[in-house]
Write an enzyme that holds these catalytic residues in place. Structure first.
Site, mmCIF file in Angstrom:
data_model
loop_
_atom_site.group_PDB
_atom_site.id
_atom_site.type_symbol
_atom_site.label_atom_id
_atom_site.label_comp_id
_atom_site.label_asym_id
_atom_site.label_seq_id
_atom_site.Cartn_x
_atom_site.Cartn_y
_atom_site.Cartn_z
ATOM 1 N N PRO A 151 0.793 -1.223 0.000
ATOM 2 C CG PRO A 151 -0.173 -1.145 2.105
ATOM 3 C CD PRO A 151 0.489 -2.083 1.153
ATOM 4 C CG ASN A 152 -0.270 4.308 1.215
ATOM 5 O OD1 ASN A 152 -1.239 4.845 0.667
ATOM 6 N ND2 ASN A 152 -0.366 3.737 2.396
ATOM 7 N NE ARG A 196 4.028 6.732 1.536
ATOM 8 C CZ ARG A 196 4.240 5.513 1.989
ATOM 9 N NH1 ARG A 196 4.716 4.591 1.180
ATOM 10 N NH2 ARG A 196 3.952 5.207 3.215
ATOM 11 C CE1 TYR A 247 8.834 5.297 2.957
ATOM 12 C CE2 TYR A 247 7.286 7.147 2.905
ATOM 13 C CZ TYR A 247 7.744 5.981 3.492
ATOM 14 O OH TYR A 247 7.121 5.490 4.611
ATOM 15 C CG ASN A 303 8.355 -1.565 0.639
ATOM 16 O OD1 ASN A 303 7.717 -1.698 1.699
ATOM 17 N ND2 ASN A 303 8.989 -0.447 0.327
ATOM 18 C CB ALA A 316 1.398 0.527 6.691
ATOM 19 C CD GLU A 375 10.023 -7.068 6.413
ATOM 20 O OE1 GLU A 375 9.821 -8.209 6.870
ATOM 21 O OE2 GLU A 375 10.049 -6.042 7.118
ATOM 22 C CG HIS A 420 10.893 -1.912 5.278
ATOM 23 N ND1 HIS A 420 9.545 -1.836 5.028
ATOM 24 C CD2 HIS A 420 11.101 -3.067 5.938
ATOM 25 C CE1 HIS A 420 8.966 -2.896 5.543
ATOM 26 N NE2 HIS A 420 9.879 -3.669 6.091
ATOM 27 N NE ARG A 456 9.559 6.788 8.714
ATOM 28 C CZ ARG A 456 8.666 6.477 7.751
ATOM 29 N NH1 ARG A 456 8.904 5.458 6.941
ATOM 30 N NH2 ARG A 456 7.580 7.188 7.614
HETATM 31 C C1 DQA Z 1 8.072 1.413 4.139
HETATM 32 C C2 DQA Z 1 8.078 1.662 5.660
HETATM 33 C C3 DQA Z 1 6.688 1.430 6.249
HETATM 34 O O1 DQA Z 1 6.712 1.703 7.640
HETATM 35 C C4 DQA Z 1 5.698 2.375 5.597
HETATM 36 O O2 DQA Z 1 4.397 2.120 6.088
HETATM 37 C C5 DQA Z 1 5.712 2.300 4.105
HETATM 38 C C6 DQA Z 1 7.021 2.240 3.436
HETATM 39 C C7 DQA Z 1 9.443 1.757 3.506
HETATM 40 O O3 DQA Z 1 9.657 1.364 2.361
HETATM 41 O O4 DQA Z 1 10.265 2.428 4.127
HETATM 42 O O5 DQA Z 1 4.696 2.383 3.451
HETATM 43 O O6 DQA Z 1 7.827 0.033 3.902
#
Ligand code: DQA
Length: 147
Positions: A10-11, A18, A23, A74, A77, A98, A100, A107
């Site tokens: 998501p996102n 964003r 990011y 990735n 959240a 995984e 990030h 954070r």
């Molecule tokens: C993320 C870190 C997560 O905490 C966050 O919710 C994201 C992006 C990252 O790539 O740093 O959506 O996965």
């Protein structure tokens, strides 16, 4: 031809727009293209998918079994909340890395916990979008060594 799956949760479709201070400025398309170029140098094929929906991500993880040499994931959240995605990863034998982009440990405390890390082959955190390429390099090397 071997295949690698790049999954974004998501996102991450908002990458580039964003919170660029967190990011960066690259778009998801940029990231997918960089990883695609890398895996193609090893004669692998990349499928890249993004979803804002937990169930869709779970369906793609299930469908990856027997199809892909590995998944670069990735989970956004959902990393911090989703027991359902953890169970999906546990239900397949395909290795999941995984990734990030941000250093989640610098954070908010709710980002320090990953539901998924214990069932993933590994985790790459805080190295920006390079983390996706490092994950691809690992999966390609594993495949080369172990077949
Ligand atoms: C993320 C870190 C997560 O905490 C966050 O919710 C994201 C992006 C990252 O790539 O740093 O959506 O996965």
């Amino acid at each position: 031809m071997g295949k690698i799956l790049l999954l974004n949760g998501p996102n991450l479709n908002r990458l580039g727009k964003r919170e660029p201070e967190v990011y960066g400025h690259e778009t998801l398309k940029d990231v997918e293209e960089q990883v695609r170029q890398l895996v193609e140098t090893k004669h692998f094929h990349l499928d890249a998918k993004q979803s804002n929906h937990e169930g869709e991500l779970i369906d793609w993880i299930h469908a990856a079994e027997g199809e892909y040499a590995g998944i670069i994931f990735n989970p956004g959240a959902y990393t911090h909340t989703s027991i359902a995605i953890r169970d999906a990863i546990s239900s397949v034998t395909v290795p999941v890395i995984e990734v990030h982009i941000s250093n989640v440990h610098k954070r908010e405390s709710f980002r320090h916990i990953s539901m998924l890390a214990p069932v993933c082959a590994g985790q790459i955190v805080g190295l920006g979008t390079t983390g996706y390429q490092l994950a691809a390099t690992y999966l390609l090397e594993e495949k080369e060594q172990k077949g």
